[in-house]
Scaffold this motif. Structure first.
Motif, PDB file in Angstrom:
ATOM      1  N   UNK A  12      -1.919   3.726 -16.287  1.00  0.00           N
ATOM      2  CA  UNK A  12      -3.063   3.215 -15.544  1.00  0.00           C
ATOM      3  C   UNK A  12      -4.368   3.759 -16.129  1.00  0.00           C
ATOM      4  N   UNK A  13      -5.463   3.134 -15.717  1.00  0.00           N
ATOM      5  CA  UNK A  13      -6.807   3.597 -16.053  1.00  0.00           C
ATOM      6  C   UNK A  13      -7.490   3.971 -14.747  1.00  0.00           C
ATOM      7  N   UNK A  14      -8.105   5.139 -14.719  1.00  0.00           N
ATOM      8  CA  UNK A  14      -8.806   5.600 -13.522  1.00  0.00           C
ATOM      9  C   UNK A  14     -10.274   5.822 -13.866  1.00  0.00           C
ATOM     10  N   UNK A  15     -11.151   5.432 -12.974  1.00  0.00           N
ATOM     11  CA  UNK A  15     -12.567   5.734 -13.136  1.00  0.00           C
ATOM     12  C   UNK A  15     -12.845   7.080 -12.479  1.00  0.00           C
ATOM     13  N   UNK A  42      -1.874  -0.545 -15.476  1.00  0.00           N
ATOM     14  CA  UNK A  42      -1.422  -1.203 -16.693  1.00  0.00           C
ATOM     15  C   UNK A  42       0.071  -1.500 -16.629  1.00  0.00           C
ATOM     16  N   UNK A  43       0.777  -0.776 -15.780  1.00  0.00           N
ATOM     17  CA  UNK A  43       2.197  -1.047 -15.549  1.00  0.00           C
ATOM     18  C   UNK A  43       2.330  -2.402 -14.871  1.00  0.00           C
ATOM     19  N   UNK A  44       3.345  -3.181 -15.225  1.00  0.00           N
ATOM     20  CA  UNK A  44       3.475  -4.516 -14.638  1.00  0.00           C
ATOM     21  C   UNK A  44       3.705  -4.512 -13.135  1.00  0.00           C
ATOM     22  N   UNK A  45       4.317  -3.448 -12.607  1.00  0.00           N
ATOM     23  CA  UNK A  45       4.586  -3.368 -11.171  1.00  0.00           C
ATOM     24  C   UNK A  45       3.953  -2.093 -10.614  1.00  0.00           C
ATOM     25  N   UNK A  46       2.867  -2.201  -9.830  1.00  0.00           N
ATOM     26  CA  UNK A  46       2.220  -1.013  -9.251  1.00  0.00           C
ATOM     27  C   UNK A  46       3.156  -0.268  -8.299  1.00  0.00           C
ATOM     28  N   UNK A  47       2.958   1.046  -8.126  1.00  0.00           N
ATOM     29  CA  UNK A  47       3.838   1.845  -7.271  1.00  0.00           C
ATOM     30  C   UNK A  47       3.955   1.328  -5.844  1.00  0.00           C
ATOM     31  N   UNK A  92       0.843  -1.198   0.000  1.00  0.00           N
ATOM     32  CA  UNK A  92       0.000   0.000   0.000  1.00  0.00           C
ATOM     33  C   UNK A  92       0.877   1.246   0.000  1.00  0.00           C
ATOM     34  N   UNK A  93       0.263   2.392  -0.255  1.00  0.00           N
ATOM     35  CA  UNK A  93       0.985   3.650  -0.115  1.00  0.00           C
ATOM     36  C   UNK A  93       0.026   4.787   0.177  1.00  0.00           C
ATOM     37  N   UNK A  94       0.594   5.870   0.671  1.00  0.00           N
ATOM     38  CA  UNK A  94      -0.144   7.105   0.933  1.00  0.00           C
ATOM     39  C   UNK A  94       0.196   8.123  -0.147  1.00  0.00           C
ATOM     40  N   UNK A  95      -0.799   8.886  -0.537  1.00  0.00           N
ATOM     41  CA  UNK A  95      -0.613   9.937  -1.537  1.00  0.00           C
ATOM     42  C   UNK A  95      -1.092  11.269  -0.962  1.00  0.00           C
ATOM     43  N   UNK A  96      -0.295  12.312  -1.135  1.00  0.00           N
ATOM     44  CA  UNK A  96      -0.721  13.682  -0.859  1.00  0.00           C
ATOM     45  C   UNK A  96      -0.968  14.316  -2.221  1.00  0.00           C
ATOM     46  N   UNK A  97      -2.128  14.921  -2.431  1.00  0.00           N
ATOM     47  CA  UNK A  97      -2.476  15.432  -3.752  1.00  0.00           C
ATOM     48  C   UNK A  97      -3.236  16.745  -3.634  1.00  0.00           C
ATOM     49  N   UNK A  98      -3.007  17.626  -4.609  1.00  0.00           N
ATOM     50  CA  UNK A  98      -3.659  18.938  -4.625  1.00  0.00           C
ATOM     51  C   UNK A  98      -3.638  19.478  -6.047  1.00  0.00           C
TER      52      UNK A  98
END
Length: 203
Positions: free
Chosen positions: A115-118, A138-143, A51-57
């Motif tokens: 990747x594809x995002x809904x 779609x990348x073979x290895x997710x972040x 898993x990971x955390x994302x900060x986004x703005x």
């Protein structure tokens, strides 16, 4: 069908979103990047279990996008806070047949990631934004599997909403994760609990 992928802290500025995570977990976030399609930018932090955390703005240096920004960032206001949870799906077309309220598929890329995002047309996810955003890597290895670990593990995620039972009934056939709890509450909110060497932290 759905697997918890990552959690997102939103802020009116990226600095505010990063600050909340770093103050809570005591670890520096890693550089992220820009999302030209939606005019946003982010930073990330690896967690245990992929898993990971994302900060986004919203990115103030980016031109306004032609569509609504994802995660409801066009209308996000107030203090930076944990505001979104994102679930990975193996087949976006099949996922949207089962959960059409998640939005429309948008193909995205940045560097080596694809990747594809809904994303809903207006950028606003159902249940006051607490319906999970859906992503197909779609990348073979997710972040989440490549980021350096921060030493923190997610042990619980509460989804609080007046219609929590309805949301649970909707998602339960597609998502089984013992860390999730749907809690009836007048105020929609997310709360995540993390455990690490220094104890427990709540975001």
């Amino acid at each position: 069908m759905l697997t918890l992928d990552h959690l997102a802290v939103l802020g009116e500025t990226l600095e505010e979103a990063v600050g909340v995570i770093e103050a809570t977990l005591g670890q520096p976030m890693l550089p992220g990047g820009k999302h030209a399609h939606f005019g946003t930018h982010n930073q990330v932090m690896g967690l245990a279990d992929g898993l990971y955390l994302e900060a986004i703005a919203t990115d103030p240096a980016a031109p306004p996008p032609e569509t609504a920004r994802w995660f409801g960032l066009d209308t996000f206001r107030g203090e930076a806070r944990l505001d979104k949870w994102i679930c990975r799906v193996p087949d976006m077309e099949a996922a949207l047949e089962a959960l059409p309220m998640a939005g429309r598929p948008v193909e995205l890329s940045r560097g080596t990631l694809e990747w594809i995002m809904a994303v809903p047309e207006d950028g606003q996810l159902p249940y006051d934004g607490l319906f999970p955003a859906l992503i197909q890597w779609l990348s073979p290895v997710p972040p989440g599997t490549t980021l350096n670990g921060s030493g923190w593990r997610l042990t619980g995620l509460e989804i609080r909403h007046p219609e929590a039972r309805s949301l649970s009934r909707l998602l339960s056939p597609h998502l089984t994760d013992p860390r999730l709890r749907y809690v009836s509450d007048e105020t929609p909110a997310l709360e995540a609990v993390f455990e690490g060497a220094s104890g427990e932290r709540v975001l």
